[in-house]
Structures are given as structure tokens and as C-alpha cells.
Design a protein around this motif. Structure first.
Motif, PDB file in Angstrom:
ATOM      1  N   SER A  32      59.478  35.872  -0.472  1.00  0.00           N
ATOM      2  CA  SER A  32      59.670  36.713  -1.656  1.00  0.00           C
ATOM      3  C   SER A  32      61.157  36.696  -1.972  1.00  0.00           C
ATOM      4  O   SER A  32      61.971  37.204  -1.195  1.00  0.00           O
ATOM      5  CB  SER A  32      59.204  38.148  -1.390  1.00  0.00           C
TER       6      SER A  32
ATOM      7  N   MET B  78      57.760  34.367  -6.182  1.00  0.00           N
ATOM      8  CA  MET B  78      57.130  34.074  -4.905  1.00  0.00           C
ATOM      9  C   MET B  78      56.913  32.577  -4.714  1.00  0.00           C
ATOM     10  O   MET B  78      56.545  31.863  -5.648  1.00  0.00           O
ATOM     11  CB  MET B  78      55.774  34.782  -4.815  1.00  0.00           C
TER      12      MET B  78
ATOM     13  N   LYS C  97      55.531  46.560  -5.759  1.00  0.00           N
ATOM     14  CA  LYS C  97      56.245  45.285  -5.713  1.00  0.00           C
ATOM     15  C   LYS C  97      57.314  45.206  -6.806  1.00  0.00           C
ATOM     16  O   LYS C  97      58.161  46.068  -6.912  1.00  0.00           O
ATOM     17  CB  LYS C  97      55.247  44.140  -5.788  1.00  0.00           C
TER      18      LYS C  97
ATOM     19  N   LEU D 112      56.670  42.363  -1.045  1.00  0.00           N
ATOM     20  CA  LEU D 112      57.272  41.372  -1.924  1.00  0.00           C
ATOM     21  C   LEU D 112      57.797  42.066  -3.171  1.00  0.00           C
ATOM     22  O   LEU D 112      57.471  43.218  -3.443  1.00  0.00           O
ATOM     23  CB  LEU D 112      56.236  40.302  -2.302  1.00  0.00           C
TER      24      LEU D 112
END
Length: 384
Positions: free
Chosen positions: A364, A308, A205, A336
Motif C-alpha cells: 500500500s 495498491m 482506507k 491500506l
């Protein structure tokens, strides 16, 4: 002057990958070491410190050093082939019969593994709302509970667990606290400094940030017997990250501070603007003052509240699905933390048993122009 100067900030050290300069070429970008085996000394020892590619690699070590510095991890950091490999290694280090308390709202794949596969390892797993400290205290059993696993902010509802308080509860019962800090990143939260024993990241991520590496990471507060057991599990099960992936991860981490700050700013702006949108019933983002965990988040997160957020639509599930189908700049995709903004209808992805409301869209936030992101989402919601 060396980049290891004690006054240099983490941002400076990360940007230069700890100031490494290749001793042969003088390159400022660390090389990729792909060798799987190494020459023994004449006395059959390994004075280089490297034996074989399955348990160790020089490129992996360099990326681990950057992460350990970011997390202030005295035990160091370990890179794994995926976030799931990193997370499950912690649970596999427990003994059969050990009791585990875990966040009810967490990454769906790990929750599913704990609910199904962990019992095959002889573990007893109890899921609770860890943002409710009273519920957490009731679930943790002194002498029996050996691990408390917390994800904060939790995916995809973004509830906030008080890490320092959770650490006190766990330690008072003789248990360890592990924190999945994937959606916070070391830029915004440092769980070890708040009392956690282990911090985990799905490095796929925001640590990498470019959606081109699958990786996981653990950082430890203390090199005790449990941590050494985790080290052994990675070594024996061959779950180490590959050298090319470690190189890409290190490349991504060099811009982590810039990306994390920009993405958190955009997420905050979107949360504020979407809160007044006629098609939005609710915005879930810990940066908003009305969020139930805002005060705790403000205390344990630095420089922003993460990248987020989720929204629940007034039109229900059908409107959520149609909105996701109509976006242009936002990309309909899982994952994300990348530089591109992603949108996903999580309930349909997670399937039966998900704690995710059917009217929810997970967002995201990337590094695009925030006005463009809002306009694209606004048009999609109105068309839906």
C-alpha cells in the motif's frame, strides 16, 4: 460566493467539506455534534429533523453529503461503523433464498463471511472470476440472482472487472450490481456513473487516509425499496458511525484528491521500477500495459490506477516473508490507503483457502518519497 456553485469541481467542494460554515461561530471547520437526544416541539414533533443518536447525527450527515457528492449518488450516502458493517448490510437487505454472485478474489474477511455466515441468512453465494465476463454471465441466473457483488481492483491480486459490462449482465437478469471501490476511491473510479446500483467503501482506507478511523460507507444510485431497506437496517442495528469518527473522516476526505493522486503516481513508479528488479518475478498493478485488465482499467479509472500493487518474488514464500521482515521505511501492518506505506505477506494473514500466492507481498503506497520507498524495498529484497 457559495461553495455549492454548480461550476466548482469536486476537488474544490471536497477541500472545503461542501463549504460548510458554522452559523454560530462562523468556523470553517464543521463542529462535532455529540448529542444523543433532541428536544421535541410542543406538538411532540421534531422540526429539527433529529430524533435520536442511533439512527442519525449532524456530523455524520455532513460527511455523508461529501461522499454522496463525490460518488454522484442520487440516493445519498450512508456511513457505518466499519467497512464490514456497510458491506454486510447490503446482503442482509436481501431475502432468504436469494442468489448472490460475488468476486472470487476480494477482501478476505468479507469473502469468509459470505462463505460461512451468509448461508445462515438463507443466501446462496457463488464465487466467480468477475473479470471473466463469460464466467459472470454463466453464473448470473435470470430471476434467481438478486445481487452481483464486484470488487475492483480486487484485493490483493488487483484484477479488474468491467463495471459497465457487469452492470448490463446484472440488470438483464433482474439483479443489482454493488461495487466495492475501496482500492480505487471516488477520485479514480465512479461505479454509479458506470451503471452500478450501490458503491461500497471501507472508509478506514484512503477516504480517511490517516489510519486513525474505522468506518464504512455505502452510496446509492436510486432511493428505491432496496436502498430504503439498507437504511432501515443501519437504523435498527445501530451500525452508524460515531460523531468523532465522522469528523475525522471528513477531515481526511478534504485532502483526498491530493493524497490519491500522489499515491497513485508513486504506485505507478514503483510498479515500473520493480518490474525490472532481479528479485521480482511479477508485478501486479493495473497501470502496467502488460496487466490483463489494463485496457478496462484505463477506460473506467481516471487520473491513475490506484495506490495498491503486489509483487511476487523469485525466491518464493521464504524470500517474501524475509523481505517483509527486513524493511525499515515500509511498515509491516494490515490495512491500506494511509499516508504511511504498508507491506504485508497476505497468504499467511488470510490462512488456508486464500487465493493469494505464497510468494506475494501486498504493498500500500503512502506519500513518502518514492525513491526512498524503492531503496528500502530493494535493500530488503537483496538482503533476503
Amino acid at each position: 460566493m457559495s461553495a455549492s456553485h454548480p461550476l466548482w469541481s469536486k476537488r474544490s467542494l471536497t477541500a472545503q467539506a461542501m463549504g460548510h460554515v458554522d452559523p454560530i461561530t462562523k468556523a470553517v471547520v464543521p463542529p462535532i455534534h455529540v448529542a444523543t437526544t433532541y428536544i421535541r416541539d410542543e406538538d411532540n414533533a421534531y422540526s429539527s429533523g433529529f430524533v435520536y443518536g442511533r439512527p442519525d447525527n449532524a456530523t455524520v450527515r455532513e460527511a455523508e453529503a461529501v461522499l454522496a457528492m463525490l460518488e454522484e449518488a442520487d440516493a445519498g450516502a450512508l456511513l457505518f461503523s466499519s467497512g464490514m458493517a456497510a458491506a454486510t448490510a447490503v446482503f442482509q437487505a436481501l431475502e432468504p433464498g436469494d442468489h448472490v454472485v460475488a468476486s472470487k478474489v476480494m477482501y478476505w474477511a468479507l469473502r469468509n463471511w459470505l462463505a460461512t455466515e451468509a448461508t445462515r441468512w438463507g443466501l446462496s453465494v457463488e464465487f466467480v472470476e468477475t473479470d471473466d465476463l463469460d464466467a459472470l454471465r454463466r453464473a448470473v441466473v435470470p430471476g434467481r440472482t438478486k445481487l452481483v457483488w464486484v470488487e475492483t481492483p480486487s484485493n490483493p491480486l488487483w484484477t479488474i472487472t468491467d463495471i459497465a459490462a457487469a452492470a448490463e449482465i446484472a440488470h438483464a437478469a433482474g439483479a443489482r450490481l454493488a461495487v466495492d471501490s475501496t482500492t480505487a476511491s471516488p477520485v479514480h473510479t465512479r461505479p454509479l456513473a458506470l451503471g452500478a446500483d450501490i458503491v461500497m467503501h471501507a472508509a478506514t482506507k484512503i477516504l480517511n487516509g490517516h489510519s486513525d478511523v474505522v468506518a464504512g460507507a455505502l452510496a446509492g444510485a436510486k432511493a428505491d425499496a432496496f436502498w430504503n431497506r439498507v437504511v432501515s437496517i443501519r437504523k435498527m442495528q445501530g451500525a452508524i458511525l460515531g460523531p468523532f469518527e465522522a469528523y475525522l473522516l471528513m477531515r481526511g476526505m478534504r485532502t483526498l484528491h491530493l493524497r490519491a493522486a500522489a499515491q497513485a503516481r508513486s504506485a505507478m513508479l514503483l510498479a515500473e521500477r520493480l518490474g525490472d528488479h532481479p528479485k521480482v518475478a511479477r508485478v501486479l498493478y493495473p497501470g502496467l500495459p502488460q496487466h490483463p485488465g489494463h485496457d478496462v482499467a484505463a477506460r473506467q479509472m481516471e487520473g491513475g490506477f490506484g495506490y495498491m500493487l503486489s509483487i511476487q518474488l523469485t525466491g518464493g514464500e521464504a524470500a517474501a516473508v524475509r523481505t517483509a521482515a527486513r524493511v525499515g521505511l515500509w511498515k509491516r501492518a494490515t490495512s491500506l490507503g494511509g499516508v504511511e506505506s504498508l507491506i504485508e505477506h497476505r497468504a499467511s494473514i488470510e490462512g488456508p483457502g486464500t487465493p493469494c500466492p505464497p510468494d506475494l507481498l501486498r504493498l500500500s503506497t503512502g506519500i513518502e518519497d518514492v525513491n526512498d520507498l524503492f531503496t528500502d524495498l530493494d535493500e530488503a529484497m537483496r538482503a533476503a
